[in-house]
Motif scaffolding. Structure first.
Motif: not given
Ligand SMILES: Cc1cc2nc3c(=O)[nH]c(=O)nc-3n(C[C@H](O)[C@H](O)[C@H](O)COP(=O)(O)OP(=O)(O)OC[C@H]3O[C@@H](n4cnc5c(N)ncnc54)[C@H](O)[C@@H]3O)c2cc1C
Length: 553
Positions: A400, A384, A228
């Motif tokens: 972080n 985010g 995604v």
């Molecule tokens: C394997 C892995 C391990 C990690 N470990 C850590 C850790 O230990 N500690 C830490 O701080 N960070 C960690 N990170 C980073 C952290 O997980 C992310 O930076 C953070 O969770 C991002 O959160 P977010 O809410 O911005 O986006 P996300 O959690 O990525 O959520 C994005 C959402 O947007 C939705 N979306 C995307 N495009 C569309 C669209 N066009 N229409 C509708 N919905 C859409 C997706 O479906 C999803 O629901 C890790 C990342 C990964 C990949």
């Protein structure tokens, strides 16, 4: 949700794009003040948040560690952290984490000698470039899944939050010089998910739209990110005219599993926090040649060291994580998820050398916002990983980003409430339903995505230089033209929208990387190997004209 007068599109007070930590935290804040629709491309659990392993960095409640956490964050960011953003992160973090705990998140707790839990005494670990143990974790190495579970459950208890799963935002709608809604389309198999996917493309009006759509790891051939993570929200915001910032800074995680036929599964930094060594193909522990903090040096340093040590006769070979000497920790209990994944591939964390290679992991840049999630366009907010407040500078401090999602998700929601924008009434102009691509067109589309991702890995990866970046731009332009051809005749579906987003994000990364003729944090130019504060102690900003300028914040 209001259905409005006959001529109006449907409307909601607040539209949240994404159900990761940032989107969910914002939705909870908004729910006391209006109707909220949270849209997510797949099921609620499918996000980068869900896959986060190691933990969430947070200063202890007594505040004693706030200053050190700030120092570590600023140091890791290599001269480009925007200090007010980092100050907000570290000082508001413990409040936001305390809320998470109140809402049911179970972080790992200390136990006494008989294994009884010492209620409220949480275990804290240390990761790269942190000066002390401040990282909370859950179920050993499944922190993100636990945070996501608790936040989803809490959001479901709010009567004014509705979810549209398997629904993709495909365009931001602008009118009267502001964002006034978005176009939504079904993004998955019919009937998938418990939230209601939209049945047909529709235009949803909203008083404010929050982009919390996460990162764009899929722009690179090698990534730890799930499918995604295609940078949709960043591309849509840019398309609507919002500024992007710091797009050249993509963090490559040093240790993704490098096993033929296995996915690039992340091997958390917490493994090195618990004492893992890195060894090259000759069995030598090599980090002492690169940084005094050895295996716990900042991620960019470790990732480049691994790339160098693994470069044998022009080929990228794995180096190895070695935990065989770690005897004071029960590795299978501390890292149950990682242990189980490795076991499925015939490896044992406690006895085997684990092959690793860097992979694209986290985007420091994104949609430029102020400290309250406001973008350069009225009505549009971001938080985010999709956003860029400058909190991570050129390199994010490990763990972080979950904290960032919580802190800045809540702040963006507060700004959406404070700005109190009205709904805009427009004639309903339904987008055309997307016609599916033919089988041959689909094949062409997938091949184009593969070409784009591998061009980005080759030309805008860990080690960059001008000629290669320009070559990357040429490849990206070719892919973009191919995608434009496929998009003619309104044949847009989920994959095509994602591909166009990837292309837009790739262009932003490449252009920003060409313009920054220095090396800093995650951006390393072999032709400009030094940091140049005089000319580049500034943030790159990509405006609606797609040109890069540098600004001091
Ligand atoms: C394997 C892995 C391990 C990690 N470990 C850590 C850790 O230990 N500690 C830490 O701080 N960070 C960690 N990170 C980073 C952290 O997980 C992310 O930076 C953070 O969770 C991002 O959160 P977010 O809410 O911005 O986006 P996300 O959690 O990525 O959520 C994005 C959402 O947007 C939705 N979306 C995307 N495009 C569309 C669209 N066009 N229409 C509708 N919905 C859409 C997706 O479906 C999803 O629901 C890790 C990342 C990964 C990949």
């Amino acid at each position: 949700m209001e259905t409005g007068a006959a001529a109006d599109s449907p409307a909601v007070d607040f539209l949240v794009v994404g159900a990761g930590v940032a989107g969910l935290r914002a939705a909870v804040e908004l729910a006391g003040h209006g109707d909220v629709l949270v849209v997510t491309k797949e099921s609620l659990g499918e996000s980068n948040t869900h896959y986060a392993q190691g933990g969430i960095a947070v200063a202890a409640e007594d505040g004693a560690d706030v200053g050190l956490h700030l120092e570590d964050t600023v140091r890791a960011g290599d001269g480009l952290v925007y200090p007010p953003a980092a100050q907000v992160l570290v000082s508001q973090g413990s409040l936001r984490v305390a809320e998470l705990i109140e809402w049911g998140t179970n972080f790992d707790e200390a136990t006494d000698s008989e294994g009884r839990r010492l209620n409220g005494r949480f275990l804290r670990t240390r990761e790269g470039a942190h000066s002390l143990e401040r990282i909370l974790h859950a179920n050993g190495d499944a922190t993100g899944a636990e945070i996501s579970r608790a936040l989803v459950a809490h959001a479901r208890r709010q009567p004014r939050i509705r979810f549209a799963e398997w629904t993709q935002v495909t365009r931001l709608v602008t009118a009267e010089r502001r964002v006034m809604g978005a176009e939504l389309a079904g993004a998955g198999p019919a009937g998938a998910g418990s939230g209601q996917p939209v049945a047909a493309p529709l235009r949803m009006r909203a008083r404010a739209v929050l982009v919390a759509s996460g990162g764009a790891g899929q722009v690179y051939a090698e990534t730890t990110n799930p499918a995604v993570a295609t940078g949709d929200g960043i591309a849509l915001a840019a398309e609507a005219g919002a500024e992007l910032a710091d797009m050249e800074f993509y963090q490559f995680h040093p240790t993704a599993l490098a096993l033929e036929g296995a996915p690039r599964f992340l091997l958390s930094e917490a493994l090195r926090g618990e004492g893992a060594y890195l060894r090259n193909g000759r069995g030598e522990r090599f980090m002492e040649r690169y940084h005094p903090q050895l295996e716990l040096a900042p991620r960019d340093v470790v990732a480049r060291a691994i790339a160098r040590e693994g470069a044998v006769e022009g080929e990228a070979r794995p180096v190895y994580l070695d935990m065989r000497h770690v005897k004071n920790v029960d590795l299978h209990r501390r890292f149950p998820g990682i242990s189980a994944f490795l076991a499925r591939h015939g490896l044992d964390l406690a006895c085997d050398l684990i092959p690793v290679r860097p992979a694209a992991h986290y985007l420091m840049g994104g949609i430029r916002t102020d400290l309250s999630g406001r973008t350069s366009i009225a009505g549009l907010y971001a938080a985010g990983e999709a956003a860029c407040t400058g909190v991570h500078g050129a390199n994010r401090l490990a763990s972080n980003s979950l904290l960032e999602g919580l802190v800045f998700g809540a702040r963006a929601a507060q700004a959406m409430l404070a700005d109190a924008l009205p709904l805009i009434h427009t004639e309903s102009e339904m987008p055309q339903e997307a016609k599916p691509l033919s089988a041959a067109e689909e094949q062409h589309l997938e091949a184009t995505i593969v070409r784009l991702r591998s061009a980005m890995w080759t030309h805008a990866g860990l080690l960059r230089e001008e000629s290669s970046l320009r070559e990357g731009l040429a490849r990206q332009a070719e892919c973009d033209a191919a995608l434009a051809g496929l998009a003619m005749g309104a044949k847009r579906g989920r994959r095509l929208s994602e591909a166009q987003a990837l292309s837009r994000v790739a262009e932003a990364i490449l252009k920003s990387a060409v313009a920054r003729t220095e090396s800093r944090g995650a951006h390393f130019r072999s032709d400009y190997p030094r940091r140049d504060d005089q000319n580049f102690g500034r943030h790159s900003v990509l405006g609606a004209n797609r040109e890069v300028i540098f600004e001091r914040w």
